[in-house]
Structure formats: C-alpha cells, structure tokens
Design a protein around this motif. Structure first.
Motif, PDB file in Angstrom:
ATOM      1  N   LYS A 178      -6.834  71.296  20.971  1.00 39.07           N
ATOM      2  CA  LYS A 178      -8.281  71.368  21.188  1.00 39.07           C
ATOM      3  C   LYS A 178      -8.699  70.547  22.406  1.00 39.07           C
ATOM      4  O   LYS A 178      -9.458  71.018  23.260  1.00 39.07           O
ATOM      5  N   GLU A 179      -8.190  69.334  22.492  1.00 43.45           N
ATOM      6  CA  GLU A 179      -8.583  68.424  23.578  1.00 43.45           C
ATOM      7  C   GLU A 179      -8.225  68.998  24.944  1.00 43.45           C
ATOM      8  O   GLU A 179      -8.994  68.881  25.904  1.00 43.45           O
ATOM      9  N   ARG A 180      -7.063  69.648  25.054  1.00 45.20           N
ATOM     10  CA  ARG A 180      -6.592  70.153  26.339  1.00 45.20           C
ATOM     11  C   ARG A 180      -7.039  71.587  26.617  1.00 45.20           C
ATOM     12  O   ARG A 180      -6.740  72.130  27.677  1.00 45.20           O
ATOM     13  N   GLY A 181      -7.739  72.209  25.672  1.00 42.67           N
ATOM     14  CA  GLY A 181      -8.224  73.561  25.886  1.00 42.67           C
ATOM     15  C   GLY A 181      -7.117  74.601  25.924  1.00 42.67           C
ATOM     16  O   GLY A 181      -7.139  75.513  26.760  1.00 42.67           O
ATOM     17  N   CYS A 182      -6.159  74.488  25.023  1.00 41.87           N
ATOM     18  CA  CYS A 182      -5.026  75.416  24.976  1.00 41.87           C
ATOM     19  C   CYS A 182      -5.288  76.553  23.985  1.00 41.87           C
ATOM     20  O   CYS A 182      -6.193  76.493  23.160  1.00 41.87           O
ATOM     21  N   HIS A 183      -4.448  77.588  24.071  1.00 42.64           N
ATOM     22  CA  HIS A 183      -4.511  78.670  23.080  1.00 42.64           C
ATOM     23  C   HIS A 183      -4.173  78.141  21.689  1.00 42.64           C
ATOM     24  O   HIS A 183      -4.676  78.645  20.687  1.00 42.64           O
ATOM     25  N   GLY A 184      -3.306  77.144  21.631  1.00 44.02           N
ATOM     26  CA  GLY A 184      -2.885  76.594  20.354  1.00 44.02           C
ATOM     27  C   GLY A 184      -1.642  75.750  20.519  1.00 44.02           C
ATOM     28  O   GLY A 184      -1.266  75.370  21.641  1.00 44.02           O
TER      29      GLY A 184
END
Length: 464
Positions: free
Chosen positions: A91-97
């Motif tokens: 969530k913090e890094r804005g990833c797909h998962g």
C-alpha cells in the motif's frame, strides 16, 4: 503446468516442501497470481517477501524472477519480515500487491504463498478464484525481464506502527515484557520499537521451529511459560507471535496461556474504553461470545463473518471497523491496513497493561465479572485419514442436523462455514474443515471445562 494440483485455502496456497510445494508449482502459482494482481489493482510493480522457513529466500528469489519475466517490476525484500510488513509495503509504495513466501503457523515441512492486494490485505475470494482460473491457461514466460529492485520492509512498517502508540510511554511501562517469536519472522520487531524493554525468546532462525509448529498454542509454549513464570518481576507479560507474525497469543505473569478469545475482549475494552475509539466490531463465527458482550457494553455494532481474515478485510474496506478479530489470533485495527498484525496487537496489549498496572489475566477476569459472562473456550484439531470423511459428515449435518445435542435443544444452526450449533443454555459447538491442512477443527464454548470437553467429545464421535 503444475505437477500436482494447486488449491488456494483461507489465506493463499500451502503445501509440503518438495511434494506439492516445488519450484515448478511455484512458477505456476506466482505467474497466475502476479497476472491477476496486475489486472485487478492499480499501481506499479509487485513486492516479494519471505519468512524464516527452509529455502524461503530461494523461493522468494524464484518468484521475483517469474514476476520480472512477465514485464512487471519487482521489489524483492532484502530480509525476513512479518507478513503485515509486506502488506503495508504494497500500500505504502503504490504496488499492485505483494507475494509472500510463508506457511504461517503450519508445521515446518510446509511452505506457502500468500497473495496480498495493493490495498494492503489478503485478496478476497473472487480474486483467489480468478488466480485458480488463470492457472489453467498460462502462456510461456517471456525472455525480457523487468527490473528486480531490492527493498528493506522494516523502516516503513515500524514507522507506521509507531503512529498508533506513544513509544516513550511504553518504554516506561511498569511491566517486564517477554516476547516469544517462535523462531519466526517477527524477531527483532518489538525490540526495534521499544529497545531493551523487550526480552525475546526463540528469536534465532530455526527452520524446524524447535520441533513444534510455529503456532501459539499451549502445547508449543511450555518452555517459554516456565521461563516467564520463574521470573520474579512483580508485573510481567508474555506475548507470542506465530511464524509470520500476523497472529498473536499471550502468557500471563504466571505463565498461563491466554488465547485470542481472552485477548480480543481486552483489546476491544481498551480501545473503546480507555482510548474512547468507536467503530464496528467484526468477529468470525468461531469467536467467543464475550467479544459481543464487551462490544455491546460500549454500544458498538457487531458483525459475524465466516472463518478467514479475508472476510474481515472486506468488511474493513467498506465500513469503519474498530477491530476485526478471528479466533486464531489475527486482528486488524481502525486506521491501519485491512490486515491482521501481531506487532500492533502487541503494542496495544502493552499499552493496556501499562495504563492499568495489572496482569492480563486480572484485566480479563474483571471484564468477565463486569459482563456477567464466565465461560471456557477450547478448540480441538482432528486429523483426517481421508478427506471423504469430512465430505460425508458435512453432507449428513446439512441434510439432517441434530435437533438436540446431549439433551440440550439446538436453538440456532449456522451452516455458512462448517456447522455451528448453539444450544438453549448459551453453549455452542462448531465443526469446520481447515483451509490449509487435512483436518477438522472443533470448537466449543460453555460454562466450564467439563461441559466444553463433553461437547467436543460429541463432535469427535461424529467422525469416528
């Protein structure tokens, strides 16, 4: 193609190393999971993390390679960390998962793959179903590779945890704090936050976990219980994390085991009472009725869900949930990610003991007295020689459920997740299949140990 069937359970896929959990099967599971995550959740890249189990870093590196060959950037952890650290990182890094190599609390010969969405929690059942479908039509991996970056999950995760409590106040707690990390990936976490205030047990890496599954159950904690009981400190507490530090249990100052059935009411009372926080309480169907009693004391709504934290996580994403807890010790909190987190649970329990100056068992007994609700809760695991035994039993209970059990009328029958029978005197017994192992989980809550064991014996007799 997988060389053995791959089935996702309550939180990802788990199998025996070198049997079902092979590099070939992992390739299939990782490719399908990465493709579905990239389609389902906006963002850039996928995190890959791992736990302390045998070959975990090798499996994680293999997953990173698979994801990179799909053209998806990878952030590969440089170290072992709790599963919620990877969920938060996504969530913090804005990833797909995130894809996490862990078998959580399973026995040492298991490994597994947990799939986390970009929102910071376990993917819901429809995404799991999409991954299983995706595995049926995979294309060969390409030769072009996206970059594989390395990344340390600890700094961002610890910074997030520190937002919820006053660390300096906890460092001055009158309680001596013992933490049994069960050789798992939570090792070092609380020490980084609270320094020398924390004394860790079983904190080195041991892929055999001292000969026990890294599950916080009384039979696995006898050595730690003896150490804590022998400590002459006037106020002390023992916190216990499972293998990937998303679940918690505890030991009181006398070394007595405190299950999540005891801890969750304490946490609800602490957050709603001393903290003055508000929100819905979400419990799984196998949780103690004291959760409900404490929530009602503060006028908080309660929602009951099937077993599996993914159901709680779904609710947390659509509703202001103060606390969502499952009987196995996975607990999520308002303002954090929709994910169970043992370290945050530990910080809140330390805070409760710090502010009351009381042992955890003393706090619990006061809650029981206040609510006029004294009960005993037990779980029994029944290993199955043949999975058909479960199928036949559940078919029988569905078609012809008992109208009474041991002379007590059945007043409610829940069949959404296994079978739970609530009796006229308020006691209950539940039978459900494990989502991760070939066994039945039997649960019961009644006024005393004798009644609970009698109900569990009745449930056991159904499969004999």
């Amino acid at each position: 193609m997988a060389d053995t069937p791959i089935r996702f359970g309550t939180d990802g896929w788990r199998a025996v190393i070198a049997d079902g959990f092979t590099f070939q099967n992992l390739t299939v599971a990782a490719q399908a999971s990465a493709q579905v995550l990239a389609r389902t959740y906006p963002g850039e890249g996928i995190l890959v993390g791992y736990d302390n189990r045998f070959l975990s870093e090798r499996f994680a590196a293999h997953v990173a390679e698979v994801v990179a060959r799909l053209g998806i950037p990878v952030y590969l952890s440089t170290c072992v960390a709790p599963t919620p650290a990877f969920s938060w990182g996504a969530k913090e890094r804005g990833c797909h998962g995130a894809l996490v190599i862990t078998a959580s609390h399973n026995p040492p010969h298991y490994s597994g793959l947990k799939v986390k969405g970009g929102f910071g929690g376990s993917v819901p059942p429809e995404v799991t179903a999409a991954i299983e479908q995706e595995m049926q039509s995979l294309q060969p991996l390409g030769s072009h590779k996206a970059p594989i970056h390395t990344w340390d999950p600890w700094p961002g995760y610890l910074a997030q945890l520190s937002r919820f409590v006053d660390l300096e106040k906890l460092k001055g707690s009158p309680a001596k704090i013992w933490v049994d990390v069960m050789f798992g990936s939570g090792a070092g976490g609380l020490k980084r936050l609270l320094g020398e205030k924390v004394i860790e047990l079983q904190a080195h890496r041991d892929p055999l976990f001292g000969g026990f599954p890294p599950e916080p159950l009384p039979q696995n904690l006898q050595a730690s219980a003896q150490i804590i009981a022998a400590d002459p400190a006037p106020l002390k507490m023992g916190l216990v994390f499972d293998g990937d530090a998303d679940r918690i249990a505890a030991l009181d100052g006398q070394g007595h085991f405190l299950s999540p059935q005891i801890l969750i009411p304490i946490l609800i009372d602490h957050l709603a009472g001393r903290r003055g926080l508000r929100g819905e309480i979400v419990k799984t169907i196998s949780g103690s009725e004291l959760f409900v009693k404490v929530a009602q004391h503060y006028g908080l709504p309660v929602t009951e869900m099937p077993v599996g934290f993914k159901y709680i996580a779904e609710r947390m994403m659509s509703t202001e949930v103060l606390l969502g807890g499952e009987e196995s010790g996975g607990i999520g909190y308002l303002g954090h990610i929709p994910e169970r987190d043992a370290l945050l649970s530990a910080l809140y329990l330390i805070e409760a003991v710090t502010e009351t100056g009381q042992d955890l068992s003393t706090i619990y007994r006061a809650l029981q007295e206040r609510e006029g609700f004294t009960s005993v809760y037990l779980r029994r695991d029944l290993h199955l020689a043949d999975q058909n035994q479960q199928t036949e039993l559940f078919k029988r209970l569905q078609m012809d459920p008992p109208a009474e059990i041991l002379g007590q009328q059945v007043i409610k029958h829940f069949d959404r997740d296994g079978h739970k029978f609530v009796l006229a005197d308020g006691s209950w017994v539940m039978i459900r299949g494990s989502g991760t192992e070939p066994l039945l989980r039997l649960y019961s809550e009644a006024k005393d140990t004798g009644e609970v064991n009698t109900l569990l014996d009745w449930a056991t007799s159904l499969i004999a």
